[in-house]
Design an enzyme around this catalytic site. Structure first.
Site, PDB file in Angstrom:
ATOM      1  N   LYS A 164       4.902 -68.428  35.918  1.00 37.89           N
ATOM      2  CA  LYS A 164       5.140 -69.838  35.561  1.00 37.89           C
ATOM      3  C   LYS A 164       6.553 -70.047  34.992  1.00 37.89           C
ATOM      4  O   LYS A 164       7.259 -70.953  35.388  1.00 37.89           O
ATOM      5  CB  LYS A 164       4.119 -70.315  34.520  1.00 37.89           C
ATOM      6  CG  LYS A 164       2.705 -70.431  35.032  1.00 37.89           C
ATOM      7  CD  LYS A 164       1.821 -71.208  34.068  1.00 37.89           C
ATOM      8  CE  LYS A 164       1.666 -70.533  32.716  1.00 37.89           C
ATOM      9  NZ  LYS A 164       0.982 -69.220  32.775  1.00 37.89           N
ATOM     10  N   ARG A 185      -3.936 -76.431  28.681  1.00 40.80           N
ATOM     11  CA  ARG A 185      -4.583 -75.137  28.909  1.00 40.80           C
ATOM     12  C   ARG A 185      -6.090 -75.229  28.724  1.00 40.80           C
ATOM     13  O   ARG A 185      -6.771 -74.209  28.685  1.00 40.80           O
ATOM     14  CB  ARG A 185      -4.026 -74.111  27.913  1.00 40.80           C
ATOM     15  CG  ARG A 185      -3.002 -73.131  28.506  1.00 40.80           C
ATOM     16  CD  ARG A 185      -2.535 -72.216  27.397  1.00 40.80           C
ATOM     17  NE  ARG A 185      -2.037 -70.956  27.845  1.00 40.80           N
ATOM     18  CZ  ARG A 185      -0.750 -70.671  28.016  1.00 40.80           C
ATOM     19  NH1 ARG A 185       0.166 -71.585  27.835  1.00 40.80           N
ATOM     20  NH2 ARG A 185      -0.384 -69.470  28.371  1.00 40.80           N
ATOM     21  N   ARG A 225       7.019 -56.622  31.828  1.00 36.66           N
ATOM     22  CA  ARG A 225       7.969 -57.739  31.703  1.00 36.66           C
ATOM     23  C   ARG A 225       8.932 -57.536  30.529  1.00 36.66           C
ATOM     24  O   ARG A 225       8.551 -57.106  29.451  1.00 36.66           O
ATOM     25  CB  ARG A 225       7.175 -59.030  31.490  1.00 36.66           C
ATOM     26  CG  ARG A 225       8.044 -60.249  31.258  1.00 36.66           C
ATOM     27  CD  ARG A 225       7.291 -61.522  31.500  1.00 36.66           C
ATOM     28  NE  ARG A 225       6.200 -61.760  30.575  1.00 36.66           N
ATOM     29  CZ  ARG A 225       5.398 -62.819  30.646  1.00 36.66           C
ATOM     30  NH1 ARG A 225       5.552 -63.700  31.603  1.00 36.66           N
ATOM     31  NH2 ARG A 225       4.427 -62.973  29.761  1.00 36.66           N
ATOM     32  N   ARG A 263       7.845 -59.188  24.845  1.00 37.91           N
ATOM     33  CA  ARG A 263       7.102 -60.114  23.987  1.00 37.91           C
ATOM     34  C   ARG A 263       5.990 -59.369  23.255  1.00 37.91           C
ATOM     35  O   ARG A 263       5.359 -58.482  23.825  1.00 37.91           O
ATOM     36  CB  ARG A 263       6.487 -61.232  24.837  1.00 37.91           C
ATOM     37  CG  ARG A 263       7.419 -62.400  25.047  1.00 37.91           C
ATOM     38  CD  ARG A 263       6.896 -63.396  26.060  1.00 37.91           C
ATOM     39  NE  ARG A 263       5.497 -63.762  25.916  1.00 37.91           N
ATOM     40  CZ  ARG A 263       4.908 -64.716  26.642  1.00 37.91           C
ATOM     41  NH1 ARG A 263       5.596 -65.380  27.551  1.00 37.91           N
ATOM     42  NH2 ARG A 263       3.639 -65.006  26.471  1.00 37.91           N
ATOM     43  N   ARG A 286      -5.904 -62.669  26.789  1.00 37.80           N
ATOM     44  CA  ARG A 286      -5.288 -63.866  27.382  1.00 37.80           C
ATOM     45  C   ARG A 286      -5.939 -64.206  28.717  1.00 37.80           C
ATOM     46  O   ARG A 286      -6.133 -65.378  29.043  1.00 37.80           O
ATOM     47  CB  ARG A 286      -3.776 -63.643  27.568  1.00 37.80           C
ATOM     48  CG  ARG A 286      -3.011 -63.709  26.255  1.00 37.80           C
ATOM     49  CD  ARG A 286      -1.651 -63.029  26.340  1.00 37.80           C
ATOM     50  NE  ARG A 286      -0.712 -63.685  27.222  1.00 37.80           N
ATOM     51  CZ  ARG A 286       0.432 -63.124  27.631  1.00 37.80           C
ATOM     52  NH1 ARG A 286       0.751 -61.911  27.223  1.00 37.80           N
ATOM     53  NH2 ARG A 286       1.235 -63.779  28.417  1.00 37.80           N
TER      54      ARG A 286
HETATM   55  P1  AMP Z   1       2.899 -68.619  27.292  1.00 40.37           P
HETATM   56  O1  AMP Z   1       4.329 -68.408  26.904  1.00 40.37           O
HETATM   57  O2  AMP Z   1       2.686 -69.895  28.064  1.00 40.37           O
HETATM   58  O3  AMP Z   1       2.308 -67.420  27.967  1.00 40.37           O
HETATM   59  O4  AMP Z   1       2.084 -68.834  25.932  1.00 40.37           O
HETATM   60  C1  AMP Z   1       1.983 -67.789  24.970  1.00 40.37           C
HETATM   61  C2  AMP Z   1       0.851 -68.094  24.016  1.00 40.37           C
HETATM   62  O5  AMP Z   1       1.117 -69.322  23.303  1.00 40.37           O
HETATM   63  C3  AMP Z   1      -0.509 -68.305  24.659  1.00 40.37           C
HETATM   64  O6  AMP Z   1      -1.170 -67.078  24.946  1.00 40.37           O
HETATM   65  C4  AMP Z   1      -1.222 -69.117  23.572  1.00 40.37           C
HETATM   66  O7  AMP Z   1      -1.623 -68.277  22.499  1.00 40.37           O
HETATM   67  C5  AMP Z   1      -0.092 -70.024  23.054  1.00 40.37           C
HETATM   68  N1  AMP Z   1      -0.064 -71.289  23.807  1.00 40.37           N
HETATM   69  C6  AMP Z   1       0.861 -71.690  24.718  1.00 40.37           C
HETATM   70  N2  AMP Z   1       0.548 -72.880  25.225  1.00 40.37           N
HETATM   71  C7  AMP Z   1      -0.617 -73.251  24.643  1.00 40.37           C
HETATM   72  C8  AMP Z   1      -1.483 -74.377  24.771  1.00 40.37           C
HETATM   73  N3  AMP Z   1      -1.244 -75.371  25.645  1.00 40.37           N
HETATM   74  N4  AMP Z   1      -2.586 -74.430  23.985  1.00 40.37           N
HETATM   75  C9  AMP Z   1      -2.853 -73.451  23.097  1.00 40.37           C
HETATM   76  N5  AMP Z   1      -2.113 -72.348  22.951  1.00 40.37           N
HETATM   77  C10 AMP Z   1      -1.002 -72.239  23.719  1.00 40.37           C
END
Ligand code: AMP
Length: 210
Positions: free
Chosen positions: A13, A88, A122, A152, A163
């Site tokens: 993404k 999400r 990654r 990360r 996740r």
């Molecule tokens: P990402 O960078 O999109 O993989 O997001 C990393 C983490 O941030 C996710 O695993 C969630 O813990 C949190 N997170 C990101 N976006 C959301 C969302 N829309 N709702 C809740 N938690 C989120």
């Protein structure tokens, strides 16, 4: 265009979002990036978000929806935006529909067997670029900006499993949700390179724009 980018962890993404935002002149809004910036800055939101992110869980809706609502109230999004990582859950999608009218939900479909290796291998840069260790030839710096690459905290096998569970239960139902609204387009990533996936993404977006 107002677009939602949907996909399991490891679908690419972030990589596609950067390319789409650049080509189509959209504002890229990543809730994950917003949380990581808050964690780095030591804010109250960051302190709260960290425990959920480290556990592979969703940050509470009250915080997340407010952040997105606030961000979408800014003038710069008038020309179009790309939501990366939001909504999400069905609840978040319902909330979003109260303050925004998205045109399209672009679903990146990734082979589940590839996810663990993709994420655990990654390496990311603060500028937004992301790499896989297998392509770095030992380099630890970003080819784009020279910044130091890092892994990360949540890109470890245990958190990735959590996740994925969260994605399957909370996020995957959004595919049917946006399909029922005739707003869904799916791009299958398979074993394609990011550039090849981007070509397919552009076909979808170009035909949508016409
Ligand atoms: P990402 O960078 O999109 O993989 O997001 C990393 C983490 O941030 C996710 O695993 C969630 O813990 C949190 N997170 C990101 N976006 C959301 C969302 N829309 N709702 C809740 N938690 C989120």
């Amino acid at each position: 265009m107002k677009i939602i980018l949907l996909g399991a962890p490891g679908a690419g993404k972030g990589t596609q979002a950067t390319k789409i935002a650049e080509k189509y002149g959209l504002i890229h809004i990543s809730t994950g990036d917003i949380f990581r910036a808050n964690i780095k800055g030591g804010t109250e939101i960051g302190k709260l978000a960290k425990s959920y992110i480290d556990a592979g869980k969703l940050v509470p809706d009250s915080v997340t929806c407010e952040i997105v609502k606030d961000r979408l109230s800014k003038q710069d999004v008038i020309g179009g935006y790309l939501l990366d990582g939001f909504p999400r859950s069905l609840y978040q999608a319902e909330e979003l529909s109260k303050f925004a009218d998205v045109d399209l939900c672009l679903n990146l479909e990734v082979d589940p067997a590839l996810i663990m290796d993709r994420i655990c291998g990654r390496r990311v840069c603060a500028c937004g670029e992301s790499y896989h260790v297998s392509t770095l030839n030992g380099s630890t710096t970003c080819a784009k900006c020279g910044g130091e690459l890092y892994q990360r905290d949540d890109d470890n096998p245990e958190t990735v499993k959590a996740r994925l569970g969260t994605y399957n239960v909370m996020t995957a139902p959004l595919i049917a949700y946006y399909s029922a609204q005739n707003k869904l387009a799916t791009v299958v990533c398979g074993t394609k390179t990011p550039d090849e996936v981007f070509e397919d993404v552009c076909k979808v977006l170009d035909s949508f724009q016409k």
